[in-house]
Motif scaffolding. Structure first.
Motif, PDB file in Angstrom:
ATOM      1  N   ASN A  18       0.827  -1.208   0.000  1.00  0.00           N
ATOM      2  CA  ASN A  18       0.000   0.000   0.000  1.00  0.00           C
ATOM      3  C   ASN A  18       0.861   1.257   0.000  1.00  0.00           C
ATOM      4  N   ALA A  19       1.915   1.249   0.786  1.00  0.00           N
ATOM      5  CA  ALA A  19       2.802   2.414   0.851  1.00  0.00           C
ATOM      6  C   ALA A  19       3.481   2.636  -0.497  1.00  0.00           C
ATOM      7  N   LEU A  20       3.915   1.557  -1.136  1.00  0.00           N
ATOM      8  CA  LEU A  20       4.557   1.676  -2.441  1.00  0.00           C
ATOM      9  C   LEU A  20       3.574   2.195  -3.482  1.00  0.00           C
ATOM     10  N   ARG A  21       2.355   1.690  -3.461  1.00  0.00           N
ATOM     11  CA  ARG A  21       1.339   2.133  -4.416  1.00  0.00           C
ATOM     12  C   ARG A  21       1.048   3.628  -4.235  1.00  0.00           C
ATOM     13  N   GLN A  22       0.948   4.085  -2.990  1.00  0.00           N
ATOM     14  CA  GLN A  22       0.704   5.502  -2.732  1.00  0.00           C
ATOM     15  C   GLN A  22       1.889   6.357  -3.173  1.00  0.00           C
ATOM     16  N   ARG A  23       3.088   5.888  -2.907  1.00  0.00           N
ATOM     17  CA  ARG A  23       4.276   6.627  -3.295  1.00  0.00           C
ATOM     18  C   ARG A  23       4.346   6.773  -4.811  1.00  0.00           C
ATOM     19  N   LEU A  24       4.058   5.696  -5.538  1.00  0.00           N
ATOM     20  CA  LEU A  24       4.092   5.758  -6.999  1.00  0.00           C
ATOM     21  C   LEU A  24       2.999   6.678  -7.537  1.00  0.00           C
ATOM     22  N   ALA A  25       1.831   6.658  -6.903  1.00  0.00           N
ATOM     23  CA  ALA A  25       0.747   7.532  -7.348  1.00  0.00           C
ATOM     24  C   ALA A  25       1.120   8.992  -7.141  1.00  0.00           C
ATOM     25  N   ARG A  26       1.712   9.309  -5.993  1.00  0.00           N
ATOM     26  CA  ARG A  26       2.150  10.692  -5.741  1.00  0.00           C
ATOM     27  C   ARG A  26       3.224  11.110  -6.725  1.00  0.00           C
ATOM     28  N   GLN A  27       4.122  10.187  -7.042  1.00  0.00           N
ATOM     29  CA  GLN A  27       5.201  10.498  -7.971  1.00  0.00           C
ATOM     30  C   GLN A  27       4.640  10.774  -9.368  1.00  0.00           C
ATOM     31  N   ARG A  28       3.645   9.998  -9.792  1.00  0.00           N
ATOM     32  CA  ARG A  28       3.028  10.225 -11.096  1.00  0.00           C
ATOM     33  C   ARG A  28       2.356  11.600 -11.155  1.00  0.00           C
ATOM     34  N   VAL A  29       1.722  11.983 -10.052  1.00  0.00           N
ATOM     35  CA  VAL A  29       1.050  13.288 -10.032  1.00  0.00           C
ATOM     36  C   VAL A  29       2.065  14.404 -10.114  1.00  0.00           C
TER      37      VAL A  29
END
Length: 78
Positions: free
Chosen positions: A63-74
């Motif tokens: 979950n933490a990795l998924r959130q980090r990647l989503a923030r990075q994409r934004v």
């Protein structure tokens, strides 16, 4: 060229089944929504109590990795 598939040919999100589910959700009463939400919460509690500490840690890492990647994409798109 790939062959045409008769079943499952609609790759959009507005399939007949999805429309039926959406209409059913829209027509639910407030009490039905509350009971469904409570059932989902109870189901989540049961599944989380049945998982081991290792599984819990792995779920949290994912979950933490998924959130980090989503923030990075934004931030990359900005």
């Amino acid at each position: 060229m790939p062959r045409f598939r008769r079943r499952g040919g609609n790759i959009g999100r507005r399939t007949r089944n999805s429309q039926l589910v959406q209409n059913r959700r829209l027509n639910r009463s407030a009490e039905d929504q509350l009971t469904d939400n409570e059932n989902l919460r109870n189901q989540a509690v049961i599944t989380r109590t049945n998982e081991s500490q290792e599984q819990r840690n792995e779920r949290r890492r994912a979950n933490a990795l998924r959130q980090r990647l989503a923030r990075q994409r934004v931030t990359d798109t900005l």
